[in-house]
Design an enzyme around this catalytic site. Structure first.
Site, PDB file in Angstrom:
ATOM      1  N   GLU A 288       0.673  -1.189  -0.091  1.00 31.88           N
ATOM      2  CA  GLU A 288      -0.160   0.064   0.004  1.00 31.88           C
ATOM      3  C   GLU A 288       0.665   1.174  -0.119  1.00 31.88           C
ATOM      4  OE1 GLU A 288      -4.287  -0.919   1.872  1.00 31.88           O
ATOM      5  OE2 GLU A 288      -3.349   0.937   3.145  1.00 31.88           O
ATOM      6  N   HIS A 309       7.524 -26.557  -1.769  1.00 34.55           N
ATOM      7  CA  HIS A 309       6.706 -27.697  -2.448  1.00 34.55           C
ATOM      8  C   HIS A 309       5.620 -27.098  -3.386  1.00 34.55           C
ATOM      9  CE1 HIS A 309       9.276 -30.931  -0.423  1.00 34.55           C
ATOM     10  NE2 HIS A 309       9.374 -30.016   0.157  1.00 34.55           N
ATOM     11  N   LYS A 423     -13.750   0.823  -3.905  1.00 35.37           N
ATOM     12  CA  LYS A 423     -14.997   1.490  -2.849  1.00 35.37           C
ATOM     13  C   LYS A 423     -16.057   2.182  -3.567  1.00 35.37           C
ATOM     14  CE  LYS A 423     -12.139   1.691   1.276  1.00 35.37           C
ATOM     15  NZ  LYS A 423     -11.728   2.625   2.161  1.00 35.37           N
TER      16      LYS A 423
HETATM   17  O1  PA5 Z   1      -3.151   1.467   5.800  1.00 36.76           O
HETATM   18  C1  PA5 Z   1      -4.165   1.773   5.711  1.00 36.76           C
HETATM   19  O2  PA5 Z   1      -4.375   3.177   6.018  1.00 36.76           O
HETATM   20  C2  PA5 Z   1      -5.455   1.141   5.428  1.00 36.76           C
HETATM   21  O3  PA5 Z   1      -4.858  -0.360   5.144  1.00 36.76           O
HETATM   22  C3  PA5 Z   1      -6.380   0.935   6.685  1.00 36.76           C
HETATM   23  O4  PA5 Z   1      -5.817   0.667   7.727  1.00 36.76           O
HETATM   24  C4  PA5 Z   1      -7.481   0.334   6.140  1.00 36.76           C
HETATM   25  O5  PA5 Z   1      -8.178   0.556   4.977  1.00 36.76           O
HETATM   26  C5  PA5 Z   1      -8.533   0.488   7.364  1.00 36.76           C
HETATM   27  O6  PA5 Z   1      -9.067   1.662   7.370  1.00 36.76           O
HETATM   28  P1  PA5 Z   1      -9.826   2.227   8.612  1.00 36.76           P
HETATM   29  O7  PA5 Z   1      -8.933   2.133   9.869  1.00 36.76           O
HETATM   30  O8  PA5 Z   1      -9.964   3.804   8.443  1.00 36.76           O
HETATM   31  O9  PA5 Z   1     -11.073   1.243   8.668  1.00 36.76           O
END
Ligand code: PA5
Length: 443
Positions: A288, A309, A423
């Site tokens: 990310e 494996h 989303k």
């Molecule tokens: O690293 C990030 O920002 C994302 O992976 C969030 O942790 C994830 O989308 C969850 O978001 P939130 O904590 O706002 O529910």
């Protein structure tokens, strides 16, 4: 004690070429550190091991004690950075069969996760499983608006309110979210749930050492003081802007050098199944953070020898766009020795007196040699043993390396604009107010 040692000898890069990045690394180091104390910049994780809210930390410990005393199960509701960190630490540091152990052996509540998928089977099975158990919930969402945990919380809140009196249900719900904004914060205020705050300047995937990770980790009986101490040791160790003396920054640089040589998939490897979720956490952290603007190393994971494996053939002889980073845990606990058998029908007597960990290490050494010869460069990260301090060190190591690596790559390692795309489509398809496509309505 500082326990991480990184071995770059099979990384197939020249030290003098690594040092060409020294000035860039030092500039990025200074930039990151100049932002660390700024509440409007996403670098709060940088000084977090020394600069955390001590009052909140004690509240976390007290809440954990209460949950341990009155619950068979803690349900952790969250997705992405709001659950992977706690799961990574808990599964690395507890018994492999923690949730299956008898309570008398486990001593602390089972930790179960929900709100990280939209599976009806998963939710139904979980509802059945907890039906006769005493439960507490820790719902975690920084934005307070994420759909998956919001849906799970709505479902399990109702279950709690049917199971207990309203007052008791409320006392068993712990909310970790933003200090001021988001739907979850509003709900928590209205219902007067106990709340913990995710600091503004720490993004989801960098938040494991805040209440996001610390409350579930503490409930599982892990020493969070030691975890923070480990992170502090790493913070101190990697505070040197000089690339020559900073192995964390060298890892970040070498990743980028390998990427420039078309090695655009990194496999984080463990020989310890307990580290499975640590790898999942790492995949999210790097994926990310770096995967944007059509750039970035694709982070993948493997558990050896299991995956030798399944994936082993590909790694040895498939496309040559891979490199591996192996986490080597030097010492194992209570080792198992191979014994002699009179008839030796399984032909294993040659291992007599050797420990299982010795065999595992030889598998690792043999694999590194084979893969390196097969043009899969290798970086080895050695930690002394699996304990809270070392996991704290490793968390800090990877967070800092990730920020440095992303900056070297020239992207912003702290945002995640691409996550919004699915989303938006999903909300349109679901008819969420504000997302409905006017044109398709008119048709
Ligand atoms: O690293 C990030 O920002 C994302 O992976 C969030 O942790 C994830 O989308 C969850 O978001 P939130 O904590 O706002 O529910």
């Amino acid at each position: 004690m500082f326990n991480i040692k990184v071995d770059f000898k099979n990384a197939r890069v020249f030290e003098k070429n690594v040092m060409n990045y020294a000035k860039l690394v030092s500039d990025i180091h200074n930039e990151l550190h100049s932002k660390a104390a700024d509440e409007n910049e996403p670098c709060g994780w940088l000084n977090l091991p020394t600069d955390y809210n001590k009052v909140e930390f004690e509240r976390i410990k007290n809440a954990a004690k209460k949950i341990q005393a009155n619950s068979d199960v803690l349900l952790v509701i969250g997705i992405g950075g709001s659950y992977l960190g706690s799961r990574a630490v808990i599964e690395s540091l507890t018994n492999t069969f923690y949730n299956m152990q008898d309570k008398s052996a486990r001593k602390t509540p089972q930790i179960l996760y929900v709100g990280n998928n939209l599976s009806t089977n998963y939710i139904n099975d979980l509802m059945d499983y907890i039906a006769d158990k005493d439960v507490s919930i820790n719902v975690i969402s920084k934005s307070g608006t994420t759909t998956e945990p919001a849906i799970a919380f709505r479902i399990f809140r109702e279950i709690m309110e049917n199971k207990y009196s309203l007052k008791e249900a409320r006392s068993r719900i712990y909310v970790t979210t933003d200090a001021n904004k988001g739907a979850l914060k509003k709900l928590a205020d209205k219902e007067k749930y106990t709340t913990f705050v995710i600091p503004d300047n720490i993004g989801g995937r960098y938040s494991v050492l805040t209440a996001v990770g610390l409350l579930p980790i503490a409930v599982a009986g892990i020493n969070i003081d030691k975890l923070m101490e480990g992170a502090r040791i790493a913070q101190d160790k990697y505070s040197d802007s000089n690339l020559k003396y900073n192995e964390c920054y060298k890892y970040a640089v070498i990743r980028n050098m390998l990427y420039a040589k078309e090695k655009n998939i990194e496999i984080l490897v463990t020989y310890e199944p307990k580290m499975y979720y640590f790898i999942e956490w790492w995949k999210q952290l790097f994926g990310e953070s770096e995967g944007k603007e059509q750039k970035g190393i694709y982070p993948s994971g493997a558990e050896f020898t299991t995956d030798l494996h399944s994936l082993g053939q590909y790694i040895q002889e498939g496309r040559r766009n891979l490199f591996e980073t192996v986490i080597n845990i030097e010492k194992s606990s209570n080792d198992i020795k191979m014994k002699l058998e009179e008839d030796d029908l399984d032909n294993l007597n040659y291992l007599e007196g050797k420990t299982l960990d010795f065999v595992n290490k030889k598998a690792m050494e043999g694999t590194i040699e084979a893969h390196t010869e097969g043009d899969v460069p290798n970086i080895k990260i050695n930690i002394e043993k699996l304990d809270a301090s070392n996991i704290g060190q490793l968390i800090y190591f990877f967070e800092l390396a990730c920020a440095m690596s992303g900056k070297i790559l020239g992207i912003n390692p702290f945002n995640q604009p691409g996550v919004e795309k699915y989303k938006t489509n999903m909300f349109k398809l679901l008819g969420k107010p504000g997302y409905v496509d006017k044109k398709s309505n008119e048709e």
